[in-house]
Design an enzyme around this catalytic site. Structure first.
Site, short mmCIF file in Angstrom:
data_model
loop_
_atom_site.label_atom_id
_atom_site.label_comp_id
_atom_site.label_asym_id
_atom_site.label_seq_id
_atom_site.Cartn_x
_atom_site.Cartn_y
_atom_site.Cartn_z
N LYS A 141 2.83 4.58 1.08
CA LYS A 141 3.32 5.13 2.34
C LYS A 141 2.88 6.58 2.39
O LYS A 141 3.44 7.45 1.71
CB LYS A 141 4.85 5.01 2.40
N CYS A 199 29.45 38.69 20.21
CA CYS A 199 28.92 38.87 18.85
C CYS A 199 27.38 38.89 18.91
O CYS A 199 26.76 37.94 19.39
CB CYS A 199 29.39 37.72 17.98
N GLU A 223 0.85 -1.20 0.00
CA GLU A 223 0.00 0.00 0.00
C GLU A 223 0.88 1.24 0.00
O GLU A 223 2.08 1.14 0.29
CB GLU A 223 -0.93 -0.03 1.22
N CYS A 243 33.04 32.75 14.23
CA CYS A 243 33.27 34.01 14.93
C CYS A 243 33.45 33.63 16.39
O CYS A 243 32.61 32.96 16.96
CB CYS A 243 32.07 34.93 14.75
N CYS A 257 33.32 38.35 10.53
CA CYS A 257 31.95 38.00 10.89
C CYS A 257 30.98 39.04 10.32
O CYS A 257 31.17 40.24 10.53
CB CYS A 257 31.82 37.96 12.41
N CYS A 278 29.55 41.06 13.50
CA CYS A 278 30.33 41.91 14.41
C CYS A 278 31.69 42.29 13.82
O CYS A 278 32.49 42.94 14.49
CB CYS A 278 30.53 41.22 15.75
N ASP A 312 2.32 10.25 3.37
CA ASP A 312 3.26 11.19 3.97
C ASP A 312 2.50 12.24 4.76
O ASP A 312 2.25 13.35 4.29
CB ASP A 312 4.10 11.84 2.86
N TYR A 355 -4.67 2.38 8.13
CA TYR A 355 -4.08 1.28 7.36
C TYR A 355 -3.67 0.08 8.21
O TYR A 355 -3.07 -0.85 7.71
CB TYR A 355 -2.88 1.76 6.56
N LYS A 380 11.25 3.31 -0.31
CA LYS A 380 11.27 4.76 -0.48
C LYS A 380 11.46 5.12 -1.95
O LYS A 380 12.34 4.56 -2.61
CB LYS A 380 12.42 5.36 0.34
#
Ligand code: AMP
Ligand code: ZN
Length: 703
Positions: free
Chosen positions: A136, A462, A134, A457, A439, A442, A138, A247, A345
């Site tokens: 799957k 920061c 059957e 950083c 960064c 900063c 989602d 199911y 899958k």
């Protein structure tokens, strides 16, 4: 009375009620009208073939509602009017599933399926096995419990052992029957599994309504369904147009008086689906197929993969189940998944789009992550417009350039990835992506450790890190301060109302009251949520500190080791390494955190502000019964008399602790069926006493 009756007959009865405006004079009338409405709900929500208009349905519904209001003795638990529940003002209650909701083992190819089939045939000693296949689905999984034909409980999957009680919300999903005549199959209690889904169309509608309200869209129908199940207001759930595919019958008990049954109890999975279908559930009766041998399975999976985009809802693969229930039982399960089922899958979905920009985002540990901005592209149910590129190596290995055409991919639950750039489409104006030296928040110089791929950083002040740390601190798995989310943290920070974690507990609510969108109600909620967070268990605080490499389970393990949070300051690396699952990296990071005087100062402030810093279990047992005090336990395998969560709770109640893994610190390992590596490991450590479940129960009962 059956739900599936002839349309002509149903229409004649319905017309009788509508045309003659038939009144509800007696209990018999009310019950007949309830049944009539159930039959129309079934036509509409399960078969998708309504035979009357919405207006006519509403009229009949109102007629019943009015009659029941005037004559409360007409109300039955399964009357269509009983779907409406009231809002929750507290959280959901936690309930235990009768049978744990396990994951499924995954396969990705015909070869994987063939391997699995070989194992099933070896174990069952059959030349050929009958399978039921059957889709799957989602969505978000849920379990339903029927007792004496009535829906009595519904729960989310949760951690598989326990979930949230969402009965009121489930009743709002119209294709979940409030009652089902299981008695005719000889069944008393029945636990059913299924998936709550939002169709692609309902999802698109829902996202456009979010856009109209100015809220960002949700990523996919699965998230929309899962979020909907956890709404506090069942009426709102009703508006979300959810449907459930049921199911699986995971467990049942038989009627005490089998003479009441008129139909045989199913003996195969396909018969279970048929039973559910006959009782009015939307089971995948028309989607499933029964085949002999694995080749038929492979063919059906391939055929379905080819049409997946034509389905009105998302599926991410197929589920193959051994059809015969006795054989399922004999094959049994591992601790993770049943041996009689296998998910297949579908392949990842790919699409091409343009890389149009790069954002460098500073995370809470200072890591600077490049995030690709893409021209939005639809990828199997999700619109993708930005994808993390992880680090500089990722960019150079894939030779990604600004303006490139790139191939992106999404496989099942996995977050989208950039597979590669497609240089054949370059036109000459593409630009190399330059990684910043400083960064972006900063401007301090970025550093990279020799064995790491990320630039960081390292400025503790920061602003980007400070903000991310606070967002982490208040988040759901940490201190879980409700109504204090990312948005609030950013806003308060910008407006100079909040500069560090202790500041969360000294907010100036008068000033906040002057901000847009903060009425007295929302301020009260915020105050309450902040106050409540002070009593959170210690492991949440530890996790909330955002120490590198200290995730949720590590935080729990650490909390188990101390009476007070600041005890950790005294631990040296060797002592830390003795804690289960703590490796050199984690230990170093913990030592570093507690060596920093700024961090210690912050913890002292938090304690002065009233945050719980003690490991409550030990504090509590000092007062109460503490027979297991100082003793540690670990459970492995499947217990038969107790639920694992209950057993653990009992140990903790008696003052014992639960460890995360087998180590010399462990006193007792309690072993259920199908125990694996933990048992093997424990056998090698003489100090550990190995108990069966029965031994454990008698140990608890000793005076
Ligand atoms: P996973 O979490 O990926 O291991 O997959 C297991 C989950 O798949 C189950 O918990 C169900 O929620 C879901 N699922 C969807 N469709 C089915 C199906 N037809 N049979 C069993 N499980 C399914
Ligand atoms: Zn910085």
């Amino acid at each position: 009375m059956a739900l599936q009756i002839d349309d002509g007959e149903l229409l004649t009865t319905t017309r009788g009620w509508i045309d003659a405006d038939r009144p509800v004079n007696s209990l018999e009338d009310a019950l007949a009208l309830q049944q009539l409405l159930r039959q129309h709900e079934h036509k509409y929500y399960v078969l998708n073939q309504p035979i009357i208009s919405d207006w006519e349905y509403d009229m009949l519904y109102k007629k019943l509602e009015k009659a029941e209001a005037l004559n409360p003795q007409f109300v039955r638990a399964n009357s269509p009017t009983q779907r409406v529940g009231s809002s929750l003002n507290q959280g959901f209650e936690t309930v235990s599933h009768i049978v744990p909701m396990l994951s499924l083992d995954n396969s990705y190819s015909a070869a994987d399926l063939t391997d699995w089939d070989r194992k099933v045939r070896d174990m069952s000693k059959l030349a050929e096995v009958e399978y039921c296949i059957e889709p799957k689905f989602d969505g978000a999984s849920l379990s339903l419990l029927y007792d004496t034909d009535l829906l009595v409980r519904s729960a989310t999957r949760g951690d598989g052992v326990q979930g949230d009680d969402i009965t009121a919300n489930s009743k709002q999903i119209r294709n979940i029957p409030l009652s089902a005549n299981f008695s005719q199959f000889g069944l008393q209690q029945v636990e059913i599994r299924g998936e709550v889904m939002m169709t692609k169309a309902a999802f698109a509608d829902y996202n456009s309504s979010l856009a109209r309200e100015g809220t960002g869209p949700l990523a996919n129908p699965r998230n929309a369904a899962a979020g909907s199940l956890r709404l506090k207001d069942p009426r709102e759930v009703g508006r979300r147009k959810l449907e459930a595919f049921l199911y699986h019958v995971s467990w049942f008990s038989k009627l005490e008086n089998p003479a009441l049954a008129t139909r045989p109890t199913p003996t195969t999975h396909a018969q279970m689906l048929q039973m559910m279908w006959d009782l009015g559930f939307k089971s995948p009766m028309h989607e499933m197929k029964v085949v002999q041998g694995i080749q038929g399975v492979i063919d059906y999976c391939n055929a379905y993969e080819a049409i997946r985009d034509e389905l009105p809802y998302e599926i991410d693969g197929m589920v193959v189940k051994v059809n015969n229930l006795d054989l399922q039982e004999r094959l049994g399960m591992t601790t993770h998944h049943p041996r009689w089922a296998m998910a297949y899958k579908f392949k990842a979905r790919q699409a091409t789009t343009k890389l149009i920009g790069v954002d460098f985002q500073v995370g809470r540990t200072g890591a600077v992550t490049p995030v690709a901005k893409l021209e939005p592209v639809y990828l199997g149910g999700v619109t993708v417009s930005s994808i993390s590129m992880h680090n500089a190596d990722y960019i150079s290995e894939k030779d990604l350039r600004l303006g490139d055409t790139v191939l992106v991919e999404r496989a099942g639950d996995v977050i989208p990835q950039i597979v590669k750039s497609l240089p054949q489409f370059r036109q000459g104006h593409e630009q190399i992506i330059v990684y910043p030296k400083c960064c972006p928040a900063c401007q301090s110089t970025l550093f990279k450790e020799a064995d790491e791929a990320v630039w960081r950083c390292i400025n503790i002040e920061c602003p980007a890190q400070v903000v991310e740390k606070m967002i982490h601190f208040v988040s759901k798995d940490a201190l879980d301060i409700k109504s204090f989310g990312e948005q609030q943290v950013r806003k308060f920070y910008q407006d100079d109302l909040l500069k560090d974690i202790p500041g969360i507990y000294t907010l100036d609510f008068e000033r906040i009251g002057t901000l847009d969108g903060f009425g007295s109600k929302s301020i009260d909620n915020l105050k309450q949520a902040i106050a409540a967070s002070k009593q959170q268990p210690l492991h949440r605080l530890i996790y909330g500190l955002g120490i590198r490499h200290v995730g949720e389970s590590m935080a729990k393990a650490l909390a188990q080791q101390v009476n007070h949070l600041l005890d950790i300051e005294q631990f040296n690396t060797e002592q830390l390494l003795e804690i289960p699952d703590v490796g050199p990296k984690v230990a170093a990071s913990i030592v570093q955190f507690f060596k920093n005087p700024q961090n210690i100062e912050m913890l002292r402030q938090l304690e002065d502000l009233g945050l719980n810093m003690v490991q409550q279990k030990q504090a509590a047992t000092a007062m109460g019964e503490a027979r297991f005090s100082g003793l540690s336990f670990l459970f492995t395998g499947t217990l038969s008399r107790l639920k694992r969560s209950e057993a653990e709770a009992q140990v903790e109640k008696l003052g014992g602790s639960i460890l995360g893994g087998v180590s010399s610190k462990l006193h007792y390992l309690v072993v259920g069926a199908d125990a694996g590596s933990k048992l093997e490991k424990a056998k090698k450590i003489p100090a550990i006493t190995i108990l069966s479940e029965d031994d454990f129960v008698s140990l608890m009962q000793q005076e």
